[in-house]
Design a protein around this motif. Structure first.
Motif, PDB file in Angstrom:
ATOM      1  N   TYR A 142       0.803  -1.223   0.000  1.00  0.00           N
ATOM      2  CA  TYR A 142       0.000   0.000   0.000  1.00  0.00           C
ATOM      3  C   TYR A 142       0.840   1.279   0.000  1.00  0.00           C
ATOM      4  N   ASN A 146       0.803   3.907  -2.999  1.00  0.00           N
ATOM      5  CA  ASN A 146       0.204   5.192  -2.668  1.00  0.00           C
ATOM      6  C   ASN A 146       1.145   6.344  -3.016  1.00  0.00           C
ATOM      7  N   PHE A 149       0.657   6.835  -6.617  1.00  0.00           N
ATOM      8  CA  PHE A 149      -0.644   7.481  -6.822  1.00  0.00           C
ATOM      9  C   PHE A 149      -0.561   8.979  -6.535  1.00  0.00           C
ATOM     10  N   ALA A 182      -2.263  -6.179 -12.844  1.00  0.00           N
ATOM     11  CA  ALA A 182      -3.180  -5.948 -11.723  1.00  0.00           C
ATOM     12  C   ALA A 182      -2.879  -4.604 -11.064  1.00  0.00           C
ATOM     13  N   PHE A 183      -1.596  -4.331 -10.875  1.00  0.00           N
ATOM     14  CA  PHE A 183      -1.220  -3.126 -10.144  1.00  0.00           C
ATOM     15  C   PHE A 183      -1.212  -1.900 -11.055  1.00  0.00           C
ATOM     16  N   SER A 185      -3.578  -1.614 -13.297  1.00  0.00           N
ATOM     17  CA  SER A 185      -5.017  -1.322 -13.240  1.00  0.00           C
ATOM     18  C   SER A 185      -5.378  -0.574 -11.962  1.00  0.00           C
ATOM     19  N   ALA A 186      -4.755  -0.957 -10.873  1.00  0.00           N
ATOM     20  CA  ALA A 186      -5.028  -0.301  -9.593  1.00  0.00           C
ATOM     21  C   ALA A 186      -4.714   1.194  -9.693  1.00  0.00           C
ATOM     22  N   PHE A 189      -7.109   3.005 -12.123  1.00  0.00           N
ATOM     23  CA  PHE A 189      -8.451   3.210 -11.570  1.00  0.00           C
ATOM     24  C   PHE A 189      -8.492   4.419 -10.644  1.00  0.00           C
ATOM     25  N   SER A 190      -7.524   4.507  -9.735  1.00  0.00           N
ATOM     26  CA  SER A 190      -7.599   5.567  -8.734  1.00  0.00           C
ATOM     27  C   SER A 190      -7.108   6.912  -9.254  1.00  0.00           C
TER      28      SER A 190
ATOM     29  N   LEU B 135     -11.089  -1.636   2.512  1.00  0.00           N
ATOM     30  CA  LEU B 135      -9.816  -0.920   2.671  1.00  0.00           C
ATOM     31  C   LEU B 135      -8.990  -1.594   3.765  1.00  0.00           C
ATOM     32  N   LYS B 165     -15.954   0.499  -3.791  1.00  0.00           N
ATOM     33  CA  LYS B 165     -14.952   0.561  -4.871  1.00  0.00           C
ATOM     34  C   LYS B 165     -14.454   2.003  -4.959  1.00  0.00           C
ATOM     35  N   SER B 166     -14.069   2.511  -3.806  1.00  0.00           N
ATOM     36  CA  SER B 166     -13.660   3.908  -3.697  1.00  0.00           C
ATOM     37  C   SER B 166     -12.331   4.135  -4.410  1.00  0.00           C
ATOM     38  N   ARG B 167     -12.260   5.194  -5.207  1.00  0.00           N
ATOM     39  CA  ARG B 167     -11.015   5.492  -5.927  1.00  0.00           C
ATOM     40  C   ARG B 167      -9.943   5.985  -4.966  1.00  0.00           C
ATOM     41  N   TYR B 168     -10.319   6.908  -4.095  1.00  0.00           N
ATOM     42  CA  TYR B 168      -9.347   7.463  -3.148  1.00  0.00           C
ATOM     43  C   TYR B 168     -10.087   8.105  -1.993  1.00  0.00           C
ATOM     44  N   MET B 169      -9.353   8.489  -0.987  1.00  0.00           N
ATOM     45  CA  MET B 169      -9.956   9.158   0.164  1.00  0.00           C
ATOM     46  C   MET B 169      -8.994  10.256   0.605  1.00  0.00           C
ATOM     47  N   LEU B 178      -4.923   6.138  -1.820  1.00  0.00           N
ATOM     48  CA  LEU B 178      -5.602   5.078  -2.566  1.00  0.00           C
ATOM     49  C   LEU B 178      -6.771   4.503  -1.765  1.00  0.00           C
ATOM     50  N   GLY B 179      -7.912   4.347  -2.415  1.00  0.00           N
ATOM     51  CA  GLY B 179      -9.043   3.679  -1.797  1.00  0.00           C
ATOM     52  C   GLY B 179      -9.058   2.198  -2.124  1.00  0.00           C
ATOM     53  N   GLY B 181     -10.949   0.653  -3.973  1.00  0.00           N
ATOM     54  CA  GLY B 181     -11.267   0.415  -5.374  1.00  0.00           C
ATOM     55  C   GLY B 181     -10.053   0.072  -6.225  1.00  0.00           C
ATOM     56  N   ALA B 182      -8.902   0.620  -5.875  1.00  0.00           N
ATOM     57  CA  ALA B 182      -7.681   0.314  -6.623  1.00  0.00           C
ATOM     58  C   ALA B 182      -7.415  -1.191  -6.583  1.00  0.00           C
ATOM     59  N   PHE B 183      -7.587  -1.788  -5.421  1.00  0.00           N
ATOM     60  CA  PHE B 183      -7.238  -3.194  -5.244  1.00  0.00           C
ATOM     61  C   PHE B 183      -8.376  -4.105  -5.721  1.00  0.00           C
ATOM     62  N   SER B 185     -10.025  -3.255  -8.409  1.00  0.00           N
ATOM     63  CA  SER B 185      -9.709  -3.233  -9.845  1.00  0.00           C
ATOM     64  C   SER B 185      -8.584  -4.196 -10.174  1.00  0.00           C
ATOM     65  N   ALA B 186      -7.591  -4.264  -9.300  1.00  0.00           N
ATOM     66  CA  ALA B 186      -6.459  -5.161  -9.528  1.00  0.00           C
ATOM     67  C   ALA B 186      -6.948  -6.604  -9.641  1.00  0.00           C
ATOM     68  N   LEU B 187      -7.785  -7.032  -8.699  1.00  0.00           N
ATOM     69  CA  LEU B 187      -8.282  -8.411  -8.727  1.00  0.00           C
ATOM     70  C   LEU B 187      -9.243  -8.629  -9.891  1.00  0.00           C
TER      71      LEU B 187
END
Lengths: 279, 279
Positions: A142, A146, A149, A182-183, A185-186, A189-190, B135, B165-169, B178-179, B181-183, B185-187
């Protein structure tokens, strides 16, 4: 003949049975044909098949790749000693990523494995203005993700560069494992960014290889175990795409909705023998 | 009145100035109106505004959420002591995820923060046949994510369940992080699965809250700092969506191509005062 490495020629330190010998048969056909040509510079016109190992690796430097090929029985000239007319060369997504960064004078934050970092040793990484991501399990936690990101959010012009966007890979224990994709995409996405993908299936990567060989797309075939990156990518670039039933191949790949390989073979040796039988 | 928590009512342990007092004004309007009704069961018909805190938290158990509201000056009844007619309740994506799992007798692999696990203590997690992801920075490393990926690959029927599926916080240091949602999306990318998203912006989640209040979508408004999950999700479910300029709000949210809030306010207090002025 564009040939994938991991999963097609070898899995980790083990050659896929028959694959090394098959590549040697291709190179022998090359020696034979070039000896019958009158000028040394017309290697491709001489009819000898050219081999390019085209790998999406994001964890192994060019030196590591050459060293493994040597251990498997396919010694290649060291970097700096390669010749234009060498009948076999390696094209790696990692070195293509370095070329991309250098041509744009980018200072990357590198999410890469320790082994691959030597390909980037000559780049300035202070005050980074780009993110480069490859398969780097140690960096895929993370805090480090991050950091990448936050760089993207703070700097809207910073590109997100993916050495590849592989969904998964087959590892030595026989199971599939998460790929770098995968990462990628992560972060996509964010951050709301779309990654610039350097390796297969990017059209630019295939074109670079064709340019080096000096042939057109319809004179080339890509052989690999990844339906999307190898076969689909090659076909989109105008090459033929052959799928092998080794590495990450899964039975359902033979019945994919969108991607239909030009040939499906049990392994690289079978694919090569098929090609040689027509050559 | 559906109100988001983190970023709208508070940020970490700090109430956003004026927000607690504003919610109390809503509840006071409720007390006034219900005292003028003749039956205790017709709370919504009585004209009192109902408040539902609707949170996409994937890291805090219901008990933690109630405890914080208490510390901020909004004590709520403990779980088990809530009444149908309580004018203020919490709806958490975590408890909705538990309900989803229990109703299907699923045994989850939990990628969740330690704090949130208490909401899942009564579930069987042996021989898992589902992945639940929220998260969980401590679980967001290659090995644990790969474990979840392998479960999905080995068991094509196993659902991938995203608490949100939060993008960020926005975190306490003022930066975005990173929220979950990033992970998610990865899966999704590597497994080829589409996650079942439990929390906002899922229509089912909003409907559950409306059902509890006993009102229709056009009688409700959602107030939050997340343009996509709060405002876009509420609007897609037929509610009005108000955006506040606190929490993860960013200036560009006011000019989004697809999502146009029904109102944009500096903070929760301003949004509530606007609503009360019409009520």
């Amino acid at each position: 003949m564009l040939i994938d490495l991991s999963g097609t020629l070898h899995i980790d330190e083990r050659a896929i049975p028959g694959s090394i010998e098959a590549v040697k048969r291709v190179l022998q056909s090359h020696s034979k044909s070039t000896t019958t040509t009158t000028t040394a510079t017309t290697t491709t016109a001489g009819g000898g098949l050219q081999v390019r190992f085209v790998t999406n690796t994001s964890k192994e430097s060019a030196a590591s790749l050459r060293a493994r090929l040597g251990r498997l029985g396919l010694p290649l000239p060291a970097e700096g000693e390669t010749q234009m007319e060498d009948p076999v060369k390696i094209f790696s997504s990692l070195t293509a990523a370095r070329t991309f960064l250098r041509s744009r004078s980018l200072r990357p934050l590198l999410l890469l494995s320790p082994n691959s970092l030597s390909d980037f040793a000559d780049l300035d990484t202070r005050d980074p203005n780009a993110v480069v991501i490859g398969l780097a399990p140690d960096a895929f936690h993370y805090e480090r993700l991050n950091e990448a990101f936050r760089l993207l959010v703070a700097n809207p012009a910073a590109p997100l560069i993916a050495v590849n966007k592989s969904r998964y890979m087959k590892v030595a224990d026989g199971f599939l494992s998460l790929g770098a994709g995968a990462f990628v995409s992560a972060l996509e996405f964010s951050s709301g960014r779309t990654a610039h993908v350097i390796g297969k299936p990017s059209q630019g990567f295939f074109q670079t290889v064709l340019d080096d060989i000096g042939c057109t797309a319809d004179e080339a075939v890509m052989i690999g175990d990844d339906l999307v990156d190898d076969v689909g990518g090659a076909q989109a670039a105008g090459l033929r795409g052959f799928l092998v039933r080794t590495g990450k191949f899964r039975a359902e790949d033979e019945h994919h909705e969108q991607i239909h390989p030009d040939g499906i073979f049990n392994d690289l040796a079978a694919a090569i023998d098929h090609i040689l039988s027509f050559h």
